[in-house]
Design a protein around this motif. Sequence first.
Motif, PDB file in Angstrom:
ATOM      1  N   ALA A 196      46.318  56.326  41.195  1.00 36.02           N
ATOM      2  CA  ALA A 196      45.108  56.675  41.446  1.00 36.02           C
ATOM      3  C   ALA A 196      44.348  55.325  41.494  1.00 36.02           C
ATOM      4  CB  ALA A 196      44.364  57.617  40.306  1.00 36.02           C
ATOM      5  N   ALA A 197      44.545  54.381  40.564  1.00 38.10           N
ATOM      6  CA  ALA A 197      43.836  53.170  40.468  1.00 38.10           C
ATOM      7  C   ALA A 197      44.063  52.271  41.748  1.00 38.10           C
ATOM      8  CB  ALA A 197      44.273  52.305  39.512  1.00 38.10           C
ATOM      9  N   ALA A 198      45.420  52.358  42.377  1.00 37.19           N
ATOM     10  CA  ALA A 198      45.733  51.718  43.596  1.00 37.19           C
ATOM     11  C   ALA A 198      45.064  52.221  44.824  1.00 37.19           C
ATOM     12  CB  ALA A 198      47.295  51.803  43.696  1.00 37.19           C
ATOM     13  N   GLU A 199      44.855  53.725  44.783  1.00 37.10           N
ATOM     14  CA  GLU A 199      44.070  54.297  45.915  1.00 37.10           C
ATOM     15  C   GLU A 199      42.700  53.958  45.702  1.00 37.10           C
ATOM     16  OE1 GLU A 199      42.644  58.902  46.914  1.00 37.10           O
ATOM     17  OE2 GLU A 199      44.727  58.607  46.107  1.00 37.10           O
ATOM     18  N   GLN A 200      42.084  53.862  44.680  1.00 40.39           N
ATOM     19  CA  GLN A 200      40.774  53.408  44.522  1.00 40.39           C
ATOM     20  C   GLN A 200      40.464  51.852  44.999  1.00 40.39           C
ATOM     21  OE1 GLN A 200      39.222  53.343  40.374  1.00 40.39           O
ATOM     22  NE2 GLN A 200      37.119  53.452  40.906  1.00 40.39           N
ATOM     23  N   ARG A 201      41.359  51.038  44.602  1.00 41.27           N
ATOM     24  CA  ARG A 201      41.304  49.696  45.068  1.00 41.27           C
ATOM     25  C   ARG A 201      41.195  49.565  46.519  1.00 41.27           C
ATOM     26  NH1 ARG A 201      45.664  48.066  42.966  1.00 41.27           N
ATOM     27  NH2 ARG A 201      45.237  47.746  41.063  1.00 41.27           N
ATOM     28  N   GLU A 202      42.419  50.384  47.187  1.00 43.32           N
ATOM     29  CA  GLU A 202      42.602  50.444  48.796  1.00 43.32           C
ATOM     30  C   GLU A 202      40.877  50.815  49.545  1.00 43.32           C
ATOM     31  OE1 GLU A 202      44.686  48.990  50.693  1.00 43.32           O
ATOM     32  OE2 GLU A 202      45.571  48.236  48.882  1.00 43.32           O
ATOM     33  N   THR A 203      40.333  51.814  48.719  1.00 40.13           N
ATOM     34  CA  THR A 203      39.159  52.256  49.551  1.00 40.13           C
ATOM     35  C   THR A 203      38.110  51.055  49.170  1.00 40.13           C
ATOM     36  OG1 THR A 203      38.530  53.432  47.416  1.00 40.13           O
ATOM     37  CG2 THR A 203      39.728  54.895  49.060  1.00 40.13           C
ATOM     38  N   ALA A 204      38.192  50.206  48.025  1.00 39.30           N
ATOM     39  CA  ALA A 204      37.252  49.384  47.782  1.00 39.30           C
ATOM     40  C   ALA A 204      37.091  48.177  48.745  1.00 39.30           C
ATOM     41  CB  ALA A 204      37.336  48.954  46.420  1.00 39.30           C
ATOM     42  N   LEU A 205      38.496  47.852  49.158  1.00 42.54           N
ATOM     43  CA  LEU A 205      38.708  46.718  49.960  1.00 42.54           C
ATOM     44  C   LEU A 205      38.253  46.917  51.390  1.00 42.54           C
ATOM     45  CD1 LEU A 205      42.247  45.608  48.794  1.00 42.54           C
ATOM     46  CD2 LEU A 205      39.871  44.657  48.172  1.00 42.54           C
ATOM     47  N   VAL A 206      36.908  46.651  51.360  1.00 48.71           N
ATOM     48  CA  VAL A 206      36.019  46.876  52.878  1.00 48.71           C
ATOM     49  C   VAL A 206      35.068  45.630  52.779  1.00 48.71           C
ATOM     50  CG1 VAL A 206      34.713  48.177  54.354  1.00 48.71           C
ATOM     51  CG2 VAL A 206      36.593  49.226  52.943  1.00 48.71           C
ATOM     52  N   VAL A 207      34.917  44.871  53.693  1.00 42.75           N
ATOM     53  CA  VAL A 207      33.969  43.858  53.934  1.00 42.75           C
ATOM     54  C   VAL A 207      32.645  44.370  53.750  1.00 42.75           C
ATOM     55  CG1 VAL A 207      33.124  41.922  55.386  1.00 42.75           C
ATOM     56  CG2 VAL A 207      35.582  42.226  55.177  1.00 42.75           C
ATOM     57  N   GLY A 208      31.896  43.797  52.888  1.00 44.02           N
ATOM     58  CA  GLY A 208      30.565  44.284  52.839  1.00 44.02           C
ATOM     59  C   GLY A 208      30.403  45.086  51.639  1.00 44.02           C
ATOM     60  N   ASN A 209      31.368  45.703  50.891  1.00 46.61           N
ATOM     61  CA  ASN A 209      31.411  46.379  49.622  1.00 46.61           C
ATOM     62  C   ASN A 209      30.919  45.468  48.704  1.00 46.61           C
ATOM     63  OD1 ASN A 209      31.743  48.789  50.874  1.00 46.61           O
ATOM     64  ND2 ASN A 209      33.774  49.025  50.178  1.00 46.61           N
ATOM     65  N   THR A 210      30.022  45.876  47.545  1.00 45.01           N
ATOM     66  CA  THR A 210      29.852  45.015  46.305  1.00 45.01           C
ATOM     67  C   THR A 210      30.746  45.786  45.343  1.00 45.01           C
ATOM     68  OG1 THR A 210      27.526  44.769  46.870  1.00 45.01           O
ATOM     69  CG2 THR A 210      28.117  44.657  44.519  1.00 45.01           C
ATOM     70  N   VAL A 211      31.885  45.094  44.874  1.00 39.48           N
ATOM     71  CA  VAL A 211      32.937  45.285  43.829  1.00 39.48           C
ATOM     72  C   VAL A 211      32.836  44.620  42.539  1.00 39.48           C
ATOM     73  CG1 VAL A 211      34.435  45.970  45.704  1.00 39.48           C
ATOM     74  CG2 VAL A 211      34.532  43.630  44.672  1.00 39.48           C
ATOM     75  N   VAL A 212      33.586  45.261  41.572  1.00 42.35           N
ATOM     76  CA  VAL A 212      33.679  44.596  40.352  1.00 42.35           C
ATOM     77  C   VAL A 212      35.128  44.337  40.013  1.00 42.35           C
ATOM     78  CG1 VAL A 212      33.950  46.711  38.850  1.00 42.35           C
ATOM     79  CG2 VAL A 212      33.184  44.682  37.588  1.00 42.35           C
ATOM     80  N   THR A 213      35.546  42.928  39.642  1.00 41.21           N
ATOM     81  CA  THR A 213      36.700  42.645  39.514  1.00 41.21           C
ATOM     82  C   THR A 213      37.443  43.131  37.934  1.00 41.21           C
ATOM     83  OG1 THR A 213      36.296  40.501  38.418  1.00 41.21           O
ATOM     84  CG2 THR A 213      36.674  40.644  40.725  1.00 41.21           C
ATOM     85  N   SER A 214      38.612  42.862  37.701  1.00 43.85           N
ATOM     86  CA  SER A 214      39.234  43.236  36.589  1.00 43.85           C
ATOM     87  C   SER A 214      38.603  42.634  35.254  1.00 43.85           C
ATOM     88  CB  SER A 214      40.580  43.169  36.272  1.00 43.85           C
ATOM     89  OG  SER A 214      41.114  41.763  36.712  1.00 43.85           O
ATOM     90  N   THR A 215      38.125  41.393  35.625  1.00 46.52           N
ATOM     91  CA  THR A 215      37.323  40.461  34.624  1.00 46.52           C
ATOM     92  C   THR A 215      35.709  40.582  34.402  1.00 46.52           C
ATOM     93  OG1 THR A 215      37.133  38.775  36.051  1.00 46.52           O
ATOM     94  CG2 THR A 215      38.982  38.630  34.861  1.00 46.52           C
TER      95      THR A 215
END
Length: 116
Positions: free
Chosen positions: A27-46
């Motif tokens: 589930a975490a890997a799937e969520q990461r794959e959907t987050a990796l799009v240019v233009g998205n605002t994301v949060v890192t593990s830190t």
Amino acid sequence: MEFIILIVIFALFMFMMSRANKKMASAAAEQRETALVVGNTVVTSTGMIGQIVDIDGGVVTLESASGDETQWLATAINSVIDPPYEHTYEAEEEENEDSLDGLTPRDSDLDRPTER
């Protein structure tokens, strides 16, 4: 006989735990794959928040609110979030030209006597 029952219960418990961990990891890997799009605002593990400006293989370039660009491993990206800030740096600078560094004193600070 009781020893065999304990071993079977322990093996069943270990099987169920590993199955739950595999589900969470996928589930975490799937969520990461959907987050990796240019233009998205994301949060890192830190906890760093940034907007994706470039993806090159397993390396993601994030732009922070101040405009700095940093490179991160794609595995460090946790999820997409709504930005908790607004990009209004230019407007704030124009409004606060007479204050120091864009800071204005609180009313309670103005009433406080100065100590020297």
